[in-house]
Write an enzyme that holds these catalytic residues in place. Structure first.
Site, PDB file in Angstrom:
ATOM      1  N   ARG A   1      -5.840  22.069 -70.356  1.00  0.00           N
ATOM      2  CA  ARG A   1      -5.941  20.855 -71.170  1.00  0.00           C
ATOM      3  C   ARG A   1      -7.333  20.716 -71.795  1.00  0.00           C
ATOM      4  O   ARG A   1      -7.493  20.078 -72.834  1.00  0.00           O
ATOM      5  CB  ARG A   1      -5.556  19.634 -70.329  1.00  0.00           C
ATOM      6  CG  ARG A   1      -6.460  19.381 -69.149  1.00  0.00           C
ATOM      7  CD  ARG A   1      -5.838  18.464 -68.116  1.00  0.00           C
ATOM      8  NE  ARG A   1      -4.866  19.155 -67.262  1.00  0.00           N
ATOM      9  CZ  ARG A   1      -4.178  18.571 -66.282  1.00  0.00           C
ATOM     10  NH1 ARG A   1      -4.329  17.274 -66.039  1.00  0.00           N
ATOM     11  NH2 ARG A   1      -3.333  19.269 -65.549  1.00  0.00           N
TER      12      ARG A   1
ATOM     13  N   LYS B   1      -8.469  28.948 -56.898  1.00  0.00           N
ATOM     14  CA  LYS B   1      -7.078  29.040 -56.443  1.00  0.00           C
ATOM     15  C   LYS B   1      -7.003  29.867 -55.164  1.00  0.00           C
ATOM     16  O   LYS B   1      -7.859  30.715 -54.920  1.00  0.00           O
ATOM     17  CB  LYS B   1      -6.229  29.736 -57.526  1.00  0.00           C
ATOM     18  CG  LYS B   1      -5.975  28.917 -58.762  1.00  0.00           C
ATOM     19  CD  LYS B   1      -5.125  29.672 -59.764  1.00  0.00           C
ATOM     20  CE  LYS B   1      -4.857  28.862 -61.014  1.00  0.00           C
ATOM     21  NZ  LYS B   1      -4.014  27.668 -60.769  1.00  0.00           N
TER      22      LYS B   1
HETATM   23  N1  BES Z   1      -2.420  27.827 -65.237  1.00  0.00           N
HETATM   24  C1  BES Z   1      -2.269  26.798 -64.292  1.00  0.00           C
HETATM   25  C2  BES Z   1      -0.839  26.285 -64.196  1.00  0.00           C
HETATM   26  C3  BES Z   1       0.129  27.165 -63.454  1.00  0.00           C
HETATM   27  C4  BES Z   1       0.062  27.293 -62.080  1.00  0.00           C
HETATM   28  C5  BES Z   1       1.139  27.794 -64.135  1.00  0.00           C
HETATM   29  C6  BES Z   1       0.983  28.081 -61.429  1.00  0.00           C
HETATM   30  C7  BES Z   1       2.070  28.557 -63.452  1.00  0.00           C
HETATM   31  C8  BES Z   1       1.991  28.698 -62.107  1.00  0.00           C
HETATM   32  C9  BES Z   1      -3.146  25.622 -64.667  1.00  0.00           C
HETATM   33  O1  BES Z   1      -4.351  25.935 -65.267  1.00  0.00           O
HETATM   34  C10 BES Z   1      -3.468  24.917 -63.402  1.00  0.00           C
HETATM   35  O2  BES Z   1      -4.118  25.484 -62.587  1.00  0.00           O
HETATM   36  N2  BES Z   1      -2.984  23.680 -63.262  1.00  0.00           N
HETATM   37  C11 BES Z   1      -3.175  22.940 -62.090  1.00  0.00           C
HETATM   38  C12 BES Z   1      -3.464  21.518 -62.479  1.00  0.00           C
HETATM   39  C13 BES Z   1      -3.964  20.666 -61.358  1.00  0.00           C
HETATM   40  C14 BES Z   1      -5.351  21.100 -60.968  1.00  0.00           C
HETATM   41  C15 BES Z   1      -3.958  19.248 -61.801  1.00  0.00           C
HETATM   42  C16 BES Z   1      -1.915  23.019 -61.248  1.00  0.00           C
HETATM   43  O3  BES Z   1      -0.822  23.020 -61.808  1.00  0.00           O
HETATM   44  O4  BES Z   1      -2.035  23.116 -60.024  1.00  0.00           O
HETATM   45 MN    MN Z   2      -5.866  26.331 -63.870  1.00  0.00          MN
END
Ligand code: BES
Ligand code: MN
Ligand code: ZN
Length: 495
Positions: A353, A279
């Site tokens: 997931r 990230k």
């Molecule tokens: N924990 C995150 C989701 C999230 C991101 C919650 C920001 C709250 C704020 C999750 O594990 C994630 O990173 N999801 C990705 C999925 C994507 C790679 C398909 C996302 O939402 O960007």
């Molecule tokens: Mn994630």
């Protein structure tokens, strides 16, 4: 904090602060009128000076009202003569926020003049108790001067009703305090930093929750056991970290021996860096909240135990840390899930997931009445719903209705999103049964679609709480959602 139901004449009530609702446009209810007379018109004079102002939830603190046995009278303005549930919630929140700014150590809210459409006094009392807990909550374990975050500790918050104290009101107050404890538990687990609250910490918390509680069994499955179960997806997430992953199992038996359990599943990523699909740095600290789904399951179980619900409830918490390292999973890696289906990991940041799918397969062994998973699953859900509603996805319309209703009743709302077949194709992979991501469009839907492939054998709902579980900005911190929704839903299954 203590709570009690106080009866008798309001002017005889001894407390540090009496909270008195007054109507809009200087209207006073019967009890407010009575107290105003005893106070020699002090309330009316303040109102006609315009000290309270216009607007629902405005508050005014009157010092040393004559004729009363309280040094502080806190007036709070109601929205309209006939309040609905949302109006009343606003009122008690405002009153609670103002209360913690006084020096009062014990307070009482007078409900005499209150009527809320379709809600009974028990509901009103419960809402007030929950609001006060919400407003007095502080997370100051890591401050060198913790004393300064609250003016004083509110030792007791009581409900006053002149008419005879009724058992149902007492029950409602006690139950609300139990639910408030559950909410606070979820908030604190969420707020704890990732270097403290790792999977091993969560496992220890679960054991504490079960301690001395005959109806609760706690088991913790270690990585070796996850391997033996064939949980290749779950294990792929923990490959890059030193922190051992855990599948935490809490079984509460409050119902009939043969009654099928309701199963709660929580995403417990104690820190989500994204892994190799790392990230961006800005705001990454907030990924300590990526275990808020798990935290809400802990908080709910705590409330379930305190309420002694006559139900069988199982909680499964998938706890792991998502880190990049030489041993971490790579984009393109293919893993086999416990269900036998294979997954191509196109993005290691779609880790929630991955831990959930195997945990959901594990849930089958309980022959559940229903399974509800709670997860901070997608940023896309934050874009869709903001922090007001949790995203709800389900393969069962009845279950959906139950959860939406529980959200409305508790004020901890969810909104249904589609799980149509049309979206499933976005998960197509050239190399495995499915990919773990479905592209930018409808990100929260394709995440739910992914989970739906592991929940075909039972009634299932998924709550995406990425927007609702914590607040950002000046109010950064865990909200404890959706504990209230979940407890309300479980309670709706009693009888
Ligand atoms: N924990 C995150 C989701 C999230 C991101 C919650 C920001 C709250 C704020 C999750 O594990 C994630 O990173 N999801 C990705 C999925 C994507 C790679 C398909 C996302 O939402 O960007
Ligand atoms: Mn994630
Ligand atoms: Zn995550």
């Amino acid at each position: 904090m203590d709570h009690a139901l106080k009866g008798g004449k309001p002017e005889n009530l001894r407390c540090d602060c009496l909270i008195l609702p007054v109507g809009p446009d200087r209207t006073l209810g019967a009890t407010a009128k009575h107290l105003n007379e005893l106070a020699g018109g002090q309330i009316e004079r303040a109102l006609s000076r315009g000290d309270l102002g216009k607007g629902a939830g405005r508050t005014l603190l009157l010092a040393e009202p004559t004729g009363l046995r309280t040094p502080r009278l806190l007036l709070v303005q109601t929205a309209k003569q006939h309040m609905d549930a949302a109006d009343f919630r606003k009122l008690v929140r405002a009153a609670a926020a103002a209360l913690v700014n006084t020096g009062a150590r014990d307070a009482a809210l007078c409900l005499d003049d209150i009527a809320v459409t379709d809600r009974d006094p028990g509901w009103c009392a419960a809402e007030a108790v929950l609001a006060v807990h919400e407003e007095t909550y502080r997370f100051h374990d890591y401050l060198s001067e913790p004393g300064e975050t609250l003016k004083v500790d509110l030792a007791s918050f009581n409900i006053h009703q002149s008419s005879v104290a009724r058992a149902s009101l007492n029950r409602a107050i006690k139950d609300a305090a139990a639910i408030a404890e559950g909410v606070a538990t979820a908030r604190t687990l969420g707020n704890l930093p990732g270097n403290v609250c790792h999977p091993t910490y969560l496992a220890a918390e679960a054991r504490k929750l079960g301690q001395g509680e005959k109806r609760m069994t706690v088991r913790v499955l270690e990585e070796k056991q996850l391997q033996n179960l064939g949980m290749g997806a779950f294990l792929s997430v923990t490959a890059g970290t030193e922190q051992p992953a855990k599948l935490i199992v809490m079984e509460y038996r409050g119902g009939a021996q043969k009654a099928k359990p309701l199963v709660l599943v929580g995403k417990g990523i104690t820190f989500d860096t994204g892994g190799i699909s790392i990230k961006p740095g800005a705001g990454m600290d907030e990924m300590k909240f990526d275990m808020c789904g798990a935290a809400s399951v802990f908080g709910t179980m705590k409330a379930v135990v305190a309420l002694g619900l006559p139900l069988n409830v199982v909680a499964l918490v998938a706890a792991a840390e998502n880190m990049p390292s030489g041993s971490a999973s790579r984009p393109g890696d293919i893993v086999k899930t416990m269900s036998g289906q294979t997954v191509e990991i196109l993005n290691t940041d779609a880790e929630g997931r991955m831990v959930l799918c195997d945990t959901l397969t594990y849930a089958e062994r309980y022959k559940p009445q229903a399974v509800v998973d709670v997860a901070t699953l997608t940023g896309a859900c934050v874009i869709a719903l903001g922090n007001h509603a949790s995203g709800l996805f389900s393969n069962d319309d009845t279950l959906c209705t139950e959860l939406l209703q529980a959200g409305e009743n508790s004020g901890d709302r969810a909104w249904r999103m589609p799980l149509w077949e049309d979206y499933q194709q976005q998960l197509r992979s050239n190399f495995a049964d499915m990919a773990n991501v479905g592209g930018r469009e409808a990100g929260s839907v394709t995440a739910a679609c992914f989970l739906s492939r592991f929940t075909r054998n039972y009634r299932w709902a998924h709550l995406d709480v990425a927007g609702s579980a914590w607040l950002t900005g000046a109010k950064k911190g865990a909200t404890g959602r959706p504990v209230r929704l979940l407890v309300e839903w479980l309670r709706s299954h009693v009888n």
